[in-house]
Scaffold this motif. Structure first.
Motif, PDB file in Angstrom:
ATOM      1  N   THR A   1     -22.296  48.355  -3.171  1.00 48.97           N
ATOM      2  CA  THR A   1     -21.351  48.310  -4.285  1.00 48.97           C
ATOM      3  C   THR A   1     -21.853  47.472  -5.455  1.00 48.97           C
ATOM      4  N   LEU A   2     -22.317  46.257  -5.165  1.00 42.55           N
ATOM      5  CA  LEU A   2     -22.716  45.354  -6.256  1.00 42.55           C
ATOM      6  C   LEU A   2     -23.839  45.906  -7.130  1.00 42.55           C
ATOM      7  N   PRO A   3     -24.849  46.587  -6.580  1.00 39.37           N
ATOM      8  CA  PRO A   3     -25.869  47.156  -7.471  1.00 39.37           C
ATOM      9  C   PRO A   3     -25.289  48.166  -8.469  1.00 39.37           C
ATOM     10  N   GLY A   4     -24.309  48.934  -8.050  1.00 43.12           N
ATOM     11  CA  GLY A   4     -23.697  49.897  -8.959  1.00 43.12           C
ATOM     12  C   GLY A   4     -22.921  49.236 -10.086  1.00 43.12           C
ATOM     13  N   ILE A   5     -22.511  48.015  -9.868  1.00 42.23           N
ATOM     14  CA  ILE A   5     -21.734  47.288 -10.879  1.00 42.23           C
ATOM     15  C   ILE A   5     -22.642  46.435 -11.771  1.00 42.23           C
ATOM     16  N   TYR A   6     -23.564  45.704 -11.160  1.00 45.44           N
ATOM     17  CA  TYR A   6     -24.290  44.659 -11.881  1.00 45.44           C
ATOM     18  C   TYR A   6     -25.780  44.903 -12.116  1.00 45.44           C
ATOM     19  N   SER A   7     -26.359  45.963 -11.600  1.00 39.44           N
ATOM     20  CA  SER A   7     -27.821  46.104 -11.683  1.00 39.44           C
ATOM     21  C   SER A   7     -28.350  46.308 -13.099  1.00 39.44           C
ATOM     22  N   ALA A   8     -27.488  46.586 -14.062  1.00 39.98           N
ATOM     23  CA  ALA A   8     -27.956  46.702 -15.445  1.00 39.98           C
ATOM     24  C   ALA A   8     -28.406  45.346 -15.996  1.00 39.98           C
ATOM     25  N   HIS A   9     -27.976  44.262 -15.366  1.00 38.62           N
ATOM     26  CA  HIS A   9     -28.367  42.931 -15.824  1.00 38.62           C
ATOM     27  C   HIS A   9     -29.768  42.615 -15.308  1.00 38.62           C
TER      28      HIS A   9
ATOM     29  N   GLY B   1     -16.424  38.901  -9.474  1.00 43.65           N
ATOM     30  CA  GLY B   1     -17.009  38.296 -10.660  1.00 43.65           C
ATOM     31  C   GLY B   1     -18.324  37.607 -10.337  1.00 43.65           C
ATOM     32  N   TRP B   2     -19.268  37.694 -11.258  1.00 47.32           N
ATOM     33  CA  TRP B   2     -20.579  37.048 -11.118  1.00 47.32           C
ATOM     34  C   TRP B   2     -20.603  35.875 -12.091  1.00 47.32           C
ATOM     35  N   ASP B   3     -20.524  34.666 -11.564  1.00 50.39           N
ATOM     36  CA  ASP B   3     -20.490  33.471 -12.403  1.00 50.39           C
ATOM     37  C   ASP B   3     -21.755  33.341 -13.242  1.00 50.39           C
ATOM     38  N   ASP B   4     -21.600  32.809 -14.449  1.00 52.67           N
ATOM     39  CA  ASP B   4     -22.691  32.493 -15.370  1.00 52.67           C
ATOM     40  C   ASP B   4     -23.390  33.713 -15.941  1.00 52.67           C
ATOM     41  N   HIS B   5     -22.782  34.871 -15.874  1.00 53.74           N
ATOM     42  CA  HIS B   5     -23.408  36.076 -16.417  1.00 53.74           C
ATOM     43  C   HIS B   5     -22.442  36.753 -17.375  1.00 53.74           C
ATOM     44  N   LYS B   6     -22.530  36.342 -18.628  1.00 54.34           N
ATOM     45  CA  LYS B   6     -21.575  36.733 -19.657  1.00 54.34           C
ATOM     46  C   LYS B   6     -21.748  38.171 -20.148  1.00 54.34           C
ATOM     47  N   LEU B   7     -22.784  38.861 -19.692  1.00 55.08           N
ATOM     48  CA  LEU B   7     -22.929  40.268 -20.031  1.00 55.08           C
ATOM     49  C   LEU B   7     -21.715  41.035 -19.518  1.00 55.08           C
ATOM     50  N   PHE B   8     -21.073  40.493 -18.487  1.00 55.52           N
ATOM     51  CA  PHE B   8     -19.870  41.071 -17.917  1.00 55.52           C
ATOM     52  C   PHE B   8     -18.718  40.141 -18.292  1.00 55.52           C
TER      53      PHE B   8
ATOM     54  N   ARG C   1     -22.080  32.999  -7.221  1.00 53.39           N
ATOM     55  CA  ARG C   1     -22.948  32.227  -8.112  1.00 53.39           C
ATOM     56  C   ARG C   1     -24.353  32.357  -7.554  1.00 53.39           C
ATOM     57  N   THR C   2     -25.314  32.526  -8.439  1.00 52.61           N
ATOM     58  CA  THR C   2     -26.697  32.719  -8.027  1.00 52.61           C
ATOM     59  C   THR C   2     -27.530  31.556  -8.590  1.00 52.61           C
ATOM     60  N   PRO C   3     -27.748  30.521  -7.756  1.00 51.38           N
ATOM     61  CA  PRO C   3     -28.498  29.360  -8.234  1.00 51.38           C
ATOM     62  C   PRO C   3     -29.833  29.735  -8.849  1.00 51.38           C
ATOM     63  N   GLY C   4     -30.122  29.139 -10.001  1.00 52.75           N
ATOM     64  CA  GLY C   4     -31.360  29.410 -10.713  1.00 52.75           C
ATOM     65  C   GLY C   4     -31.265  30.551 -11.702  1.00 52.75           C
ATOM     66  N   LEU C   5     -30.205  31.350 -11.613  1.00 52.10           N
ATOM     67  CA  LEU C   5     -29.999  32.457 -12.556  1.00 52.10           C
ATOM     68  C   LEU C   5     -28.734  32.141 -13.352  1.00 52.10           C
ATOM     69  N   THR C   6     -28.920  31.902 -14.628  1.00 56.13           N
ATOM     70  CA  THR C   6     -27.805  31.471 -15.469  1.00 56.13           C
ATOM     71  C   THR C   6     -27.649  32.345 -16.706  1.00 56.13           C
ATOM     72  N   GLY C   7     -27.660  33.623 -16.515  1.00 54.37           N
ATOM     73  CA  GLY C   7     -27.446  34.544 -17.628  1.00 54.37           C
ATOM     74  C   GLY C   7     -28.736  34.890 -18.345  1.00 54.37           C
ATOM     75  N   LEU C   8     -28.611  35.710 -19.362  1.00 54.06           N
ATOM     76  CA  LEU C   8     -29.772  36.167 -20.131  1.00 54.06           C
ATOM     77  C   LEU C   8     -30.521  34.978 -20.716  1.00 54.06           C
ATOM     78  N   GLN C   9     -31.718  34.767 -20.245  1.00 58.73           N
ATOM     79  CA  GLN C   9     -32.594  33.671 -20.697  1.00 58.73           C
ATOM     80  C   GLN C   9     -31.878  32.323 -20.660  1.00 58.73           C
ATOM     81  N   GLY C  10     -31.061  32.109 -19.607  1.00 56.12           N
ATOM     82  CA  GLY C  10     -30.366  30.844 -19.448  1.00 56.12           C
ATOM     83  C   GLY C  10     -29.217  30.637 -20.402  1.00 56.12           C
ATOM     84  N   SER C  11     -28.658  31.698 -20.946  1.00 54.79           N
ATOM     85  CA  SER C  11     -27.648  31.590 -21.993  1.00 54.79           C
ATOM     86  C   SER C  11     -26.338  30.981 -21.561  1.00 54.79           C
ATOM     87  N   SER C  12     -26.099  30.835 -20.269  1.00 56.81           N
ATOM     88  CA  SER C  12     -24.828  30.255 -19.839  1.00 56.81           C
ATOM     89  C   SER C  12     -24.821  28.740 -19.910  1.00 56.81           C
ATOM     90  N   PHE C  13     -26.005  28.145 -20.148  1.00 67.14           N
ATOM     91  CA  PHE C  13     -26.050  26.688 -20.247  1.00 67.14           C
ATOM     92  C   PHE C  13     -26.671  26.246 -21.521  1.00 67.14           C
TER      93      PHE C  13
END
Length: 118
Positions: free
Chosen positions: A56-64, A28-35, A106-118
């Motif tokens: 592996t991770l690029p095949g799962i999450y690179s669409a974000h 799971g990728w925290d703070d990224h609600k696209l998934f 968790r990826t500090p400084g990256l909080t979802g689409l345009q910061g949507s997780s906060f």
């Protein structure tokens, strides 16, 4: 996963490691609600953590859109709910990751689409 039963639990589990092509790993990728939830992938115990991150991770999450911005050196990792510092050059097994383990990052400084997780 441990089971607490109110009565006898006398049948074998149907999701043991021998029923899959490789041990299952939840990611799971925290703070990224696209998934909407962690993904579950078969992950051979001989896979290095670096192969997971780079292959592996690029095949799962690179669409974000945030995926390309990840600084993997500052990523925070969790293994089954506990803070975890993986050794990138060790295998899943050597990192203590087994069948039905759950890792989150968790990826500090990256909080979802345009910061949507906060």
């Amino acid at each position: 996963m441990a089971v607490k039963s109110l009565g006898p639990y006398t049948f074998s589990a149907k999701d043991t490691v021998d029923k899959f092509p490789a041990p299952l790993l939840y990611i799971g990728w925290d703070d990224h609600k696209l998934f909407c939830s962690p993904v579950c992938v078969p992950m051979p115990p001989s896979t290095t953590f670096r192969e997971l991150v780079q292959g592996t991770l690029p095949g799962i999450y690179s669409a974000h859109p945030d995926f390309a911005k990840i600084d993997w050196g500052s990523a925070e990792w969790f293994l089954s709910g506990q803070a975890f510092q993986p050794d990138m050059d060790k295998t899943m097994a050597e990192n203590g990751i087994g069948h039905k383990s759950a890792i989150r990052f968790r990826t500090p400084g990256l909080t979802g689409l345009q910061g949507s997780s906060f």
